[in-house]
Design a protein around this motif. Structure first.
Motif, PDB file in Angstrom:
ATOM      1  N   VAL A  65      28.378  -7.217  21.493  1.00 56.43           N
ATOM      2  CA  VAL A  65      27.811  -5.958  21.994  1.00 56.43           C
ATOM      3  C   VAL A  65      27.244  -6.155  23.403  1.00 56.43           C
ATOM      4  CG1 VAL A  65      26.063  -4.196  21.594  1.00 56.43           C
ATOM      5  CG2 VAL A  65      27.362  -5.115  19.672  1.00 56.43           C
ATOM      6  N   GLU A  66      26.616  -7.299  23.639  1.00 51.76           N
ATOM      7  CA  GLU A  66      26.103  -7.577  24.984  1.00 51.76           C
ATOM      8  C   GLU A  66      27.242  -7.585  26.008  1.00 51.76           C
ATOM      9  OE1 GLU A  66      24.288 -11.383  25.443  1.00 51.76           O
ATOM     10  OE2 GLU A  66      23.198 -10.813  27.232  1.00 51.76           O
ATOM     11  N   GLU A  67      28.396  -8.154  25.621  1.00 54.76           N
ATOM     12  CA  GLU A  67      29.558  -8.171  26.509  1.00 54.76           C
ATOM     13  C   GLU A  67      30.028  -6.755  26.816  1.00 54.76           C
ATOM     14  OE1 GLU A  67      30.840 -11.076  27.499  1.00 54.76           O
ATOM     15  OE2 GLU A  67      32.938 -10.750  28.069  1.00 54.76           O
ATOM     16  N   ALA A  69      28.187  -3.990  26.703  1.00 54.11           N
ATOM     17  CA  ALA A  69      27.180  -3.312  27.520  1.00 54.11           C
ATOM     18  C   ALA A  69      27.296  -3.721  28.982  1.00 54.11           C
ATOM     19  CB  ALA A  69      25.791  -3.609  26.976  1.00 54.11           C
ATOM     20  N   LYS A  70      27.510  -5.012  29.230  1.00 54.69           N
ATOM     21  CA  LYS A  70      27.637  -5.484  30.613  1.00 54.69           C
ATOM     22  C   LYS A  70      28.862  -4.888  31.289  1.00 54.69           C
ATOM     23  CE  LYS A  70      25.218  -9.914  30.095  1.00 54.69           C
ATOM     24  NZ  LYS A  70      25.364 -11.399  30.084  1.00 54.69           N
ATOM     25  N   ALA A  71      29.928  -4.649  30.504  1.00 53.05           N
ATOM     26  CA  ALA A  71      31.154  -4.091  31.070  1.00 53.05           C
ATOM     27  C   ALA A  71      31.073  -2.586  31.273  1.00 53.05           C
ATOM     28  CB  ALA A  71      32.344  -4.427  30.166  1.00 53.05           C
ATOM     29  N   GLY A  72      30.001  -1.948  30.803  1.00 57.91           N
ATOM     30  CA  GLY A  72      29.848  -0.517  30.989  1.00 57.91           C
ATOM     31  C   GLY A  72      30.599   0.327  29.988  1.00 57.91           C
ATOM     32  N   VAL A  73      30.885  -0.236  28.819  1.00 55.44           N
ATOM     33  CA  VAL A  73      31.604   0.496  27.779  1.00 55.44           C
ATOM     34  C   VAL A  73      30.759   1.690  27.318  1.00 55.44           C
ATOM     35  CG1 VAL A  73      32.344   0.316  25.362  1.00 55.44           C
ATOM     36  CG2 VAL A  73      32.976  -1.445  27.014  1.00 55.44           C
ATOM     37  N   SER A  74      31.421   2.799  27.021  1.00 53.50           N
ATOM     38  CA  SER A  74      30.696   3.999  26.595  1.00 53.50           C
ATOM     39  C   SER A  74      30.261   3.926  25.143  1.00 53.50           C
ATOM     40  CB  SER A  74      31.560   5.245  26.812  1.00 53.50           C
ATOM     41  OG  SER A  74      31.730   5.478  28.190  1.00 53.50           O
ATOM     42  N   ALA A  75      31.101   3.387  24.261  1.00 55.03           N
ATOM     43  CA  ALA A  75      30.764   3.336  22.834  1.00 55.03           C
ATOM     44  C   ALA A  75      31.670   2.354  22.126  1.00 55.03           C
ATOM     45  CB  ALA A  75      30.877   4.718  22.187  1.00 55.03           C
ATOM     46  N   LEU A  76      31.235   1.943  20.926  1.00 58.15           N
ATOM     47  CA  LEU A  76      32.001   1.057  20.054  1.00 58.15           C
ATOM     48  C   LEU A  76      32.286   1.798  18.755  1.00 58.15           C
ATOM     49  CD1 LEU A  76      33.100  -1.713  19.023  1.00 58.15           C
ATOM     50  CD2 LEU A  76      30.735  -2.281  18.379  1.00 58.15           C
ATOM     51  N   ALA A  77      33.531   1.701  18.273  1.00 61.47           N
ATOM     52  CA  ALA A  77      33.897   2.247  16.968  1.00 61.47           C
ATOM     53  C   ALA A  77      34.436   1.101  16.131  1.00 61.47           C
ATOM     54  CB  ALA A  77      34.938   3.353  17.098  1.00 61.47           C
ATOM     55  N   GLY A  78      33.776   0.819  15.005  1.00 61.48           N
ATOM     56  CA  GLY A  78      34.153  -0.318  14.178  1.00 61.48           C
ATOM     57  C   GLY A  78      34.724   0.116  12.859  1.00 61.48           C
ATOM     58  N   GLY A  79      35.653  -0.683  12.349  1.00 59.78           N
ATOM     59  CA  GLY A  79      36.239  -0.397  11.050  1.00 59.78           C
ATOM     60  C   GLY A  79      36.433  -1.665  10.257  1.00 59.78           C
ATOM     61  N   LEU A  80      36.154  -1.626   8.965  1.00 59.32           N
ATOM     62  CA  LEU A  80      36.356  -2.757   8.072  1.00 59.32           C
ATOM     63  C   LEU A  80      37.272  -2.330   6.941  1.00 59.32           C
ATOM     64  CD1 LEU A  80      32.746  -4.216   7.794  1.00 59.32           C
ATOM     65  CD2 LEU A  80      34.683  -5.242   8.980  1.00 59.32           C
ATOM     66  N   ARG A  94      21.758  -0.992  18.742  1.00 61.93           N
ATOM     67  CA  ARG A  94      20.498  -0.316  19.070  1.00 61.93           C
ATOM     68  C   ARG A  94      19.782  -1.025  20.205  1.00 61.93           C
ATOM     69  NH1 ARG A  94      18.817   0.629  12.750  1.00 61.93           N
ATOM     70  NH2 ARG A  94      19.923   2.620  12.477  1.00 61.93           N
ATOM     71  N   ARG A  95      19.768  -2.360  20.175  1.00 60.72           N
ATOM     72  CA  ARG A  95      19.083  -3.121  21.226  1.00 60.72           C
ATOM     73  C   ARG A  95      19.728  -2.862  22.591  1.00 60.72           C
ATOM     74  NH1 ARG A  95      18.587  -7.068  17.229  1.00 60.72           N
ATOM     75  NH2 ARG A  95      20.561  -8.052  17.823  1.00 60.72           N
ATOM     76  N   HIS A  96      21.031  -2.762  22.614  1.00 60.28           N
ATOM     77  CA  HIS A  96      21.735  -2.600  23.899  1.00 60.28           C
ATOM     78  C   HIS A  96      22.083  -1.142  24.189  1.00 60.28           C
ATOM     79  CE1 HIS A  96      22.262  -6.905  24.704  1.00 60.28           C
ATOM     80  NE2 HIS A  96      22.441  -7.047  23.408  1.00 60.28           N
ATOM     81  N   ARG A  97      21.521  -0.201  23.376  1.00 60.89           N
ATOM     82  CA  ARG A  97      21.740   1.229  23.583  1.00 60.89           C
ATOM     83  C   ARG A  97      23.231   1.550  23.653  1.00 60.89           C
ATOM     84  NH1 ARG A  97      17.221   3.880  24.776  1.00 60.89           N
ATOM     85  NH2 ARG A  97      18.372   5.611  25.758  1.00 60.89           N
ATOM     86  N   MET A  98      23.972   0.968  22.720  1.00 62.05           N
ATOM     87  CA  MET A  98      25.414   1.162  22.642  1.00 62.05           C
ATOM     88  C   MET A  98      25.731   2.075  21.459  1.00 62.05           C
ATOM     89  SD  MET A  98      28.486   0.536  23.718  1.00 62.05           S
ATOM     90  CE  MET A  98      28.020  -0.700  24.936  1.00 62.05           C
ATOM     91  N   PRO A  99      26.166   3.317  21.684  1.00 64.88           N
ATOM     92  CA  PRO A  99      26.539   4.187  20.567  1.00 64.88           C
ATOM     93  C   PRO A  99      27.597   3.523  19.679  1.00 64.88           C
ATOM     94  CG  PRO A  99      26.407   5.452  22.601  1.00 64.88           C
ATOM     95  CD  PRO A  99      26.273   4.012  22.983  1.00 64.88           C
TER      96      PRO A  99
END
Length: 500
Positions: A65-67, A69-80, A94-99
């Motif tokens: 997630v830190e990677e 955030a540094k790259a300026g990604v807008s959001a992450l969508a995960g699937g399992l 939440r820590r990196h304010r990444m939706p």
């Protein structure tokens, strides 16, 4: 489009897990990746889709997630495949304010990609772009393997390409295959990548995230220096797909991988011969065969999983059983009856990879050949040899079983401070004298001992008169208070030189 629009896509059915205050962020593009460090492939503003194959613990979630955030990604969508997203991933977002969005398990990432791209672009060639993307994803994820992806690149772009391992094994690509060994050497030794070599251009798969000796690489026909920018972008996209396929093919979670892990643990725990024989049979090995044990560990930044991959690739015999014991990789290698020296072949294969360890390195121990009932002793022998190898500074150091029957074993068991004191007391007077008088006493001593104390042979090797050798030996004895006619003093000097 903005992130909040994702919640209205009918086919994707994305659910917001955290980051409601960031729903007004714009989405520029959508990227699917399971690379542990995808930052170099991101430009900012992406919706990143991930199946979380990179995750083995909470620390991985934080780093990933830190990677992003540094790259300026807008959001992450995960699937399992099953279950909710891990709590540590949610906390990291939440820590990196990444939706963070959750992708339902019955929704393919290709479906999400198609819906997002349809909203992002109204270009006339959108259908072709989506079709190509869908075929790439299908080729990498539905069993067709990398061959289908490489065929697509050749057909659509006109670039022939191969995927190879650092030992030169061709993983995928058109016929006829290239000279894998030559390309592998060029990949391992190139000062920088991409690297043109004999009509092809070599690209790394994982770039700077792993040492080259643990990476795969791409070999494109032609010189990339003459390519248009879109071809270079294609190479980066293909590298990401190959990395994903390699992670998917990792056998650690397969039935065979779990059987191998259990077998190694059984051997180390001194299980009964019958139980080990039955597990060997389950692993597809003959309990009546002979085996060699190999133990290996890496120096940072080489990680245990990468050591495991290197060892599994470099062992030049079929079907080794490879398991992981904390930071140490153990391989049980079946030895064919016609094999004369499997340790020599393993050592040669690993030595060829040495240029690929510009940082870190590999320490390896190889046992003698034993029957299945003696595997525990062979593993202990290999692990002890590996500990000896770890004390040396070579990028790839292999200690074989035959070294354990020599003075090397005794020297390795002596504490470092005692070894240093022993060496300094015997050799420092000679080295100081050599520096002041340019007398070459240390080399004379070493040559004298190598020739079993023969004045004549020592003089011939050094191109000196015998009387000159006698004078130098006399000076050595005066400076150290030792007598080189005595066996015990010769042994002390021999050991000190080996320590020095």
């Amino acid at each position: 489009m903005k992130l909040r629009a994702l919640l209205t896509l009918p086919d994707s059915r994305l659910e917001l897990v955290t980051g409601r205050d960031g729903l007004d962020r714009p989405v520029r593009w959508v990227v699917t990746t399971d690379l542990p460090q995808p930052g170099r492939y991101l430009r900012g503003g992406e919706l990143v889709l991930s199946g979380l194959m990179w995750r083995s613990g909470p620390a991985d979630s934080e780093a990933f997630v830190e990677e992003l955030a540094k790259a300026g990604v807008s959001a992450l969508a995960g699937g399992l495949a099953r279950g909710a997203l891990p709590d540590d991933l949610v906390a990291a977002c939440r820590r990196h304010r990444m939706p963070l969005f959750s992708v339902p398990e019955d929704v393919a990432f290709a479906t999400v990609t198609e819906e997002v791209v349809r909203h992002l672009s109204g270009a006339r060639d959108l259908t072709a772009v989506l079709d190509r993307h869908r075929r790439l994803v299908a080729g990498a994820g539905e069993g067709a393997g990398l061959g289908a992806v490489l065929d697509l690149v050749t057909r659509d772009v006109g670039l022939r390409c191969w995927v190879l391992t650092p030992t030169g094994r061709v993983v995928a690509g058109p016929e006829p295959p290239p000279a894998g060994g030559e390309l592998a050497h060029a990949f391992l030794t190139a000062p920088r990548l991409p690297h043109p070599h004999d009509g092809v251009t070599i690209f790394p798969v994982a770039a700077e995230t792993v040492p080259r000796a643990a990476d795969w690489f791409l070999a494109f026909e032609g010189d990339a220096r003459d390519w248009p920018p879109e071809h270079r972008a294609l190479a980066a996209e293909l590298a990401a797909i190959v990395a994903l396929e390699r992670a998917r093919l990792d056998d650690r979670l397969s039935v065979e991988g779990r059987l191998a892990q259990e077998l190694v643990r059984l051997v180390v725990s001194a299980a009964g011969a019958g139980e080990i024989a039955s597990r060997l049979a389950l692993a597809g090995l003959d309990a009546g065969a002979s085996f060699t044990a190999v133990a290996a560990s890496g120096r940072p930044p080489l990680r245990p999983a990468e050591v495991r991959a290197v060892l599994g690739e470099a062992i030049p015999v079929p079907r080794p059983v490879v398991g992981l014991l904390e930071e140490e990789v153990i391989a049980l290698v079946p030895v064919p009856e016609t094999e004369k020296d499997v340790a020599d072949r393993i050592q040669a294969a690993l030595a060829a990879l040495a240029p690929g360890f510009t940082d870190g390195g590999l320490a390896v121990g190889v046992s003698d050949v034993v029957a299945a009932g003696e595997l525990r002793g062979a593993v202990e022998e290999a692990r002890f040899a590996r500990r000896l190898a770890a004390q040396r500074a070579d990028p790839v150091c292999v200690v074989r079983h035959d070294e354990l029957a020599t003075h090397v074993l005794l020297l390795a068991s002596v504490p470092d401070d005692v070894r240093d004191m022993f060496r300094v007391r015997l050799l420092d007077p000679l080295r100081t004298y050599d520096e002041v008088h340019n007398a070459d006493l240390v080399r004379t001593l070493e040559t004298f001992l190598q020739n079993s104390g023969s004045w004549t042979r020592c003089a011939e090797r050094l191109h000196l008169h015998v009387n000159s050798v006698r004078y130098r030996i006399q000076r050595i004895e005066e400076l150290t208070g030792r007598d080189l006619s005595r066996l015990e003093d010769r042994v002390d000097f021999f050991l000190a030189l080996r320590l020095g």
